[in-house]
Design a protein around this motif. Structure first.
Motif, mmCIF file in Angstrom:
data_model
loop_
_atom_site.group_PDB
_atom_site.id
_atom_site.type_symbol
_atom_site.label_atom_id
_atom_site.label_comp_id
_atom_site.label_asym_id
_atom_site.label_seq_id
_atom_site.Cartn_x
_atom_site.Cartn_y
_atom_site.Cartn_z
ATOM 1 N N ILE A 170 0.835 -1.199 0.000
ATOM 2 C CA ILE A 170 0.000 0.000 0.000
ATOM 3 C C ILE A 170 0.879 1.262 0.000
ATOM 4 O O ILE A 170 0.760 2.118 -0.879
ATOM 5 C CB ILE A 170 -0.934 0.040 1.228
ATOM 6 C CG1 ILE A 170 -1.732 -1.255 1.367
ATOM 7 C CG2 ILE A 170 -1.901 1.227 1.093
ATOM 8 C CD1 ILE A 170 -2.593 -1.303 2.644
ATOM 9 N N PHE A 171 1.744 1.389 1.017
ATOM 10 C CA PHE A 171 2.593 2.574 1.161
ATOM 11 C C PHE A 171 3.938 2.191 1.745
ATOM 12 O O PHE A 171 4.062 1.212 2.473
ATOM 13 C CB PHE A 171 1.995 3.580 2.175
ATOM 14 C CG PHE A 171 0.811 4.335 1.713
ATOM 15 C CD1 PHE A 171 -0.436 4.066 2.259
ATOM 16 C CD2 PHE A 171 0.911 5.343 0.778
ATOM 17 C CE1 PHE A 171 -1.553 4.767 1.857
ATOM 18 C CE2 PHE A 171 -0.200 6.056 0.367
ATOM 19 C CZ PHE A 171 -1.436 5.766 0.909
ATOM 20 N N GLN A 172 4.958 3.029 1.439
ATOM 21 C CA GLN A 172 6.185 3.016 2.190
ATOM 22 C C GLN A 172 6.529 4.432 2.620
ATOM 23 O O GLN A 172 6.448 5.368 1.810
ATOM 24 C CB GLN A 172 7.371 2.445 1.403
ATOM 25 C CG GLN A 172 8.569 2.172 2.315
ATOM 26 C CD GLN A 172 9.925 2.425 1.669
ATOM 27 O OE1 GLN A 172 10.045 3.208 0.732
ATOM 28 N NE2 GLN A 172 10.944 1.768 2.172
ATOM 29 N N TYR A 173 6.911 4.589 3.885
ATOM 30 C CA TYR A 173 7.380 5.860 4.414
ATOM 31 C C TYR A 173 8.794 5.687 4.941
ATOM 32 O O TYR A 173 9.133 4.663 5.557
ATOM 33 C CB TYR A 173 6.479 6.354 5.543
ATOM 34 C CG TYR A 173 5.257 7.068 5.038
ATOM 35 C CD1 TYR A 173 4.174 6.355 4.533
ATOM 36 C CD2 TYR A 173 5.190 8.455 5.035
ATOM 37 C CE1 TYR A 173 3.063 7.014 4.036
ATOM 38 C CE2 TYR A 173 4.081 9.119 4.546
ATOM 39 C CZ TYR A 173 3.027 8.399 4.044
ATOM 40 O OH TYR A 173 1.928 9.041 3.549
ATOM 41 N N TYR A 174 9.629 6.680 4.671
ATOM 42 C CA TYR A 174 11.009 6.678 5.160
ATOM 43 C C TYR A 174 11.338 8.076 5.626
ATOM 44 O O TYR A 174 11.155 9.032 4.870
ATOM 45 C CB TYR A 174 11.972 6.220 4.070
ATOM 46 C CG TYR A 174 13.409 6.160 4.517
ATOM 47 C CD1 TYR A 174 14.348 7.083 4.066
ATOM 48 C CD2 TYR A 174 13.835 5.174 5.405
ATOM 49 C CE1 TYR A 174 15.666 7.025 4.491
ATOM 50 C CE2 TYR A 174 15.154 5.108 5.822
ATOM 51 C CZ TYR A 174 16.052 6.033 5.362
ATOM 52 O OH TYR A 174 17.355 5.973 5.790
ATOM 53 N N GLU A 175 11.812 8.189 6.831
ATOM 54 C CA GLU A 175 12.132 9.500 7.407
ATOM 55 C C GLU A 175 10.965 10.479 7.238
ATOM 56 O O GLU A 175 11.155 11.639 6.868
ATOM 57 C CB GLU A 175 13.399 10.075 6.755
ATOM 58 C CG GLU A 175 14.674 9.392 7.194
ATOM 59 C CD GLU A 175 15.157 9.897 8.554
ATOM 60 O OE1 GLU A 175 14.363 10.478 9.326
ATOM 61 O OE2 GLU A 175 16.342 9.706 8.860
ATOM 62 N N LYS A 176 9.772 9.976 7.489
ATOM 63 C CA LYS A 176 8.550 10.781 7.561
ATOM 64 C C LYS A 176 8.039 11.224 6.184
ATOM 65 O O LYS A 176 7.086 12.003 6.119
ATOM 66 C CB LYS A 176 8.723 11.982 8.493
ATOM 67 C CG LYS A 176 9.102 11.548 9.924
ATOM 68 C CD LYS A 176 9.328 12.722 10.837
ATOM 69 C CE LYS A 176 10.638 13.434 10.549
ATOM 70 N NZ LYS A 176 11.810 12.579 10.869
ATOM 71 N N GLU A 177 8.649 10.749 5.116
ATOM 72 C CA GLU A 177 8.184 11.103 3.778
ATOM 73 C C GLU A 177 7.677 9.868 3.045
ATOM 74 O O GLU A 177 8.239 8.782 3.178
ATOM 75 C CB GLU A 177 9.320 11.731 2.969
ATOM 76 C CG GLU A 177 9.737 13.102 3.457
ATOM 77 C CD GLU A 177 10.747 13.752 2.523
ATOM 78 O OE1 GLU A 177 11.187 14.867 2.817
ATOM 79 O OE2 GLU A 177 11.096 13.123 1.501
ATOM 80 N N GLU A 178 6.610 10.049 2.253
ATOM 81 C CA GLU A 178 6.111 8.947 1.441
ATOM 82 C C GLU A 178 7.105 8.667 0.323
ATOM 83 O O GLU A 178 7.411 9.546 -0.488
ATOM 84 C CB GLU A 178 4.736 9.281 0.862
ATOM 85 C CG GLU A 178 4.144 8.149 0.022
ATOM 86 C CD GLU A 178 2.819 8.535 -0.617
ATOM 87 O OE1 GLU A 178 1.921 9.014 0.092
ATOM 88 O OE2 GLU A 178 2.690 8.337 -1.843
#
Lengths: 113, 111
Positions: free
Chosen positions: A46-54
């Motif tokens: 569905i989603f990936q977030y890294y360091e608070k960013e999509e």
């Protein structure tokens, strides 16, 4: 050390309602991903977030949204629930954000009536 | 949409036998091919993974064989035990595009 924790573990909603699912990654992991697993199928991204960013988004409608907080925990929000949204929602964390070495939580089982 | 085709859908093996699960992938851009194990009521757990620069990788009783030219990879479980009974998923990808999972193989190891 605690693994990936998700809440709630089970919930029941009715069509048209909204749901918020929560996830805490493994301590030190900055990447969180969300997957939907329909009964009898493999997880679907569905989603990936890294360091608070999509960083990435799968093929899901705009009714699905997410965010990541400064402490790297995350929320998945689903609006206008449909019967077909009934599934196990899995959160996974990844230490480096660019590998497939995902550590999954036990999931939140959503039933839409 | 890219797919990972996994077979068989279910498999029953006697204790000590060697179950083999196969996957075929389409997207040659990815370089990471993991296998996950999932028990009922639990999230998937990473079992073993391979990158296409090697043809085989062993970790304990679990072995991945990789055939880059055929775009196929397989999982072998040596000396299988009843505790290995679970659903196994192959996957490809990683990073911002996420993992693409197969549909899973329900494995039963009979005592």
């Amino acid at each position: 050390d605690a693994g990936v924790t998700q809440s709630p573990t089970h919930l029941i909603k009715t069509r048209g309602q909204h749901v918020t699912l929560r996830c805490s990654p493994i301590s030190g992991h900055k990447s969180v991903s969300w997957y939907q697993q329909v009964l009898g199928q493999g997880p679907q991204f569905i989603f990936q977030y890294y360091e608070k960013e999509e960083r990435g988004r799968g093929n899901f409608p705009d009714r699905f949204s997410a965010r990541q907080f400064p402490n790297y925990s995350s929320e998945l929000n689903v609006n206008a629930l449909l019967l077909g949204d009934s599934a196990l929602y899995l959160c996974a964390s990844d230490g480096r954000g660019n590998t497939g070495e995902l550590f999954f939580g036990e999931g939140s089982r959503l039933t839409v009536l | 949409q890219q797919q990972v085709k996994q077979s068989p859908q279910s498999l029953i093996v006697q204790k000590g036998g060697i179950p083999i699960i196969n996957c075929a992938y389409e997207n040659t851009a990815f370089d990471y091919f993991p296998w996950y194990q999932q028990f009922p009521g639990k999230g998937p757990a990473l079992l073993i993974a391979i990158r296409p620069d090697v043809s085989e990788k062993k970790e304990g009783r679990f072995t991945i064989s990789f055939n880059k030219s055929a775009k196929q990879f397989s999982l072998h479980i040596m000396d299988s035990q009843p505790g290995d009974s679970a659903t196994y998923f192959c996957a490809e990808g990683g990073g911002a595009d996420g993992l693409t999972f197969g549909k899973g193989t329900h494995l039963i190891i009979q005592p």
